[in-house]
Design a protein around this motif. Structure first.
Motif, short mmCIF file in Angstrom:
data_model
loop_
_atom_site.label_atom_id
_atom_site.label_comp_id
_atom_site.label_asym_id
_atom_site.label_seq_id
_atom_site.Cartn_x
_atom_site.Cartn_y
_atom_site.Cartn_z
N HIS A 1 20.13 -22.43 26.30
CA HIS A 1 18.73 -22.69 26.00
C HIS A 1 18.18 -21.63 25.06
N ALA A 2 17.08 -21.94 24.41
CA ALA A 2 16.43 -21.02 23.49
C ALA A 2 15.63 -19.97 24.27
N GLU A 3 15.02 -19.04 23.54
CA GLU A 3 14.27 -17.93 24.15
C GLU A 3 13.24 -18.46 25.15
N ASN B 1 11.59 -20.71 36.65
CA ASN B 1 11.65 -21.93 35.83
C ASN B 1 10.73 -21.84 34.60
N PRO B 2 10.95 -20.82 33.77
CA PRO B 2 10.04 -20.60 32.63
C PRO B 2 10.22 -21.62 31.52
N SER B 3 9.18 -21.77 30.73
CA SER B 3 9.20 -22.57 29.52
C SER B 3 9.69 -21.70 28.36
N LEU B 4 9.81 -22.30 27.19
CA LEU B 4 10.24 -21.56 26.01
C LEU B 4 9.08 -20.76 25.41
N THR B 5 9.43 -19.65 24.79
CA THR B 5 8.46 -18.89 24.01
C THR B 5 8.25 -19.62 22.68
N GLU B 6 7.35 -19.10 21.86
CA GLU B 6 7.16 -19.68 20.52
C GLU B 6 8.45 -19.58 19.71
N ALA B 7 9.13 -18.44 19.84
CA ALA B 7 10.42 -18.27 19.13
C ALA B 7 11.44 -19.28 19.65
N GLY B 8 11.43 -19.53 20.94
CA GLY B 8 12.33 -20.51 21.53
C GLY B 8 12.04 -21.92 21.05
N GLN B 9 10.77 -22.26 20.94
CA GLN B 9 10.38 -23.58 20.44
C GLN B 9 10.83 -23.75 18.99
N ALA B 10 10.68 -22.68 18.20
CA ALA B 10 11.12 -22.74 16.80
C ALA B 10 12.64 -22.92 16.72
N ARG B 11 13.38 -22.22 17.59
CA ARG B 11 14.84 -22.36 17.61
C ARG B 11 15.23 -23.78 18.01
N ALA B 12 14.56 -24.35 18.99
CA ALA B 12 14.84 -25.72 19.42
C ALA B 12 14.63 -26.70 18.25
N GLU B 13 13.62 -26.47 17.46
CA GLU B 13 13.37 -27.31 16.27
C GLU B 13 14.48 -27.11 15.23
N ARG B 14 14.97 -25.87 15.06
CA ARG B 14 16.04 -25.61 14.09
C ARG B 14 17.34 -26.31 14.49
N THR C 1 14.56 -27.10 25.17
CA THR C 1 15.49 -26.85 24.06
C THR C 1 16.06 -28.17 23.56
N ALA C 2 16.35 -29.09 24.45
CA ALA C 2 16.94 -30.39 24.07
C ALA C 2 15.90 -31.36 23.52
N LYS C 3 14.63 -31.19 23.85
CA LYS C 3 13.61 -32.18 23.54
C LYS C 3 13.47 -32.53 22.05
N PRO C 4 13.37 -31.57 21.14
CA PRO C 4 13.22 -31.97 19.73
C PRO C 4 14.39 -32.82 19.22
N LEU C 5 15.61 -32.49 19.62
CA LEU C 5 16.78 -33.26 19.23
C LEU C 5 16.73 -34.65 19.87
N SER C 6 16.40 -34.69 21.14
CA SER C 6 16.28 -35.96 21.86
C SER C 6 15.23 -36.85 21.23
N ASP C 7 14.07 -36.27 20.91
CA ASP C 7 12.99 -37.04 20.28
C ASP C 7 13.41 -37.56 18.91
N LYS C 8 14.03 -36.71 18.11
CA LYS C 8 14.44 -37.09 16.75
C LYS C 8 15.46 -38.23 16.77
N VAL D 1 23.27 -28.65 26.81
CA VAL D 1 22.40 -27.47 26.81
C VAL D 1 22.51 -26.83 28.19
N GLY D 2 22.85 -25.54 28.19
CA GLY D 2 23.06 -24.83 29.44
C GLY D 2 22.45 -23.45 29.44
N HIS D 3 23.16 -22.54 30.06
CA HIS D 3 22.67 -21.18 30.31
C HIS D 3 23.72 -20.17 29.88
N SER D 4 23.37 -18.88 29.92
CA SER D 4 24.30 -17.84 29.48
C SER D 4 25.57 -17.80 30.33
N ASN D 5 25.50 -18.27 31.57
CA ASN D 5 26.69 -18.29 32.42
C ASN D 5 27.40 -19.66 32.40
#
Length: 167
Positions: A43-45, A51-64, A88-95, A125-129
């Protein structure tokens, strides 16, 4: 005269055998279908907290990621059922108009078995582990993702691993 009558019957027999063999090959290809490419990422930042949401940087990475993966002809998207992975998956899923399938990150072997029954390119989409563990299950190769790394994207094709960056 009997010889003339039997030639069309013999030809018909061989044509039927050929058609049966072709049909068998086509069906076998469907029955034994395997995914072409697995694309695995953490997942992005994320923000802090349970159960946190993405930061602005994370949202930008998800879009990239949409741009990074645009040429992969994605057919399936899998994500653990946490805000940060789903976002993190949402922008790709939506597109792509693909519904995200949730998986249990504590049952990665079951996920690997499920993925092996699908056809087409798959994003997970997963986690660091969990991402390194899934790469290992799908390719037999070890990779690493530290707690501070969000940019690594692993492409597994025919047990070979290529690392991309979402920077």
């Amino acid at each position: 005269m009997a010889e003339i009558v039997s030639q069309p019957v013999v030809k018909g027999f061989y044509i039927m055998r050929l058609l049966t063999a072709i049909l068998f090959l086509l069906l076998s290809n469907t029955v034994f279908a395997t995914p072409d490419t697995f694309i695995l990422l953490r997942h992005a930042e994320k923000k802090e907290g349970p159960n946190p949401s993405l930061t602005e940087a994370g949202q930008a990475r998800a879009e990239r990621l949409v741009t990074l993966l645009k040429d992969y002809d994605i057919k399936h998207i899998f994500s653990s059922n946490y805000n940060r992975t789903l976002e993190t998956a949402k922008p790709l899923s939506d597109k792509l108009g693909i519904t995200v399938t949730h998986y249990n990150p504590r049952q990665l072997s079951a996920l690997a078995a499920q993925l092996s029954t699908l056809k087409g390119n798959i994003v997970i989409v997963g986690h660091s582990n969990t991402t390194p563990e899934m790469v290992k299950l799908l390719s037999g190769q070890d990779v690493g993702v530290s707690e501070s790394e969000f940019h690594k994207v692993f492409v597994v094709k025919e047990k070979s691993v290529t690392e991309l960056s979402s920077n």
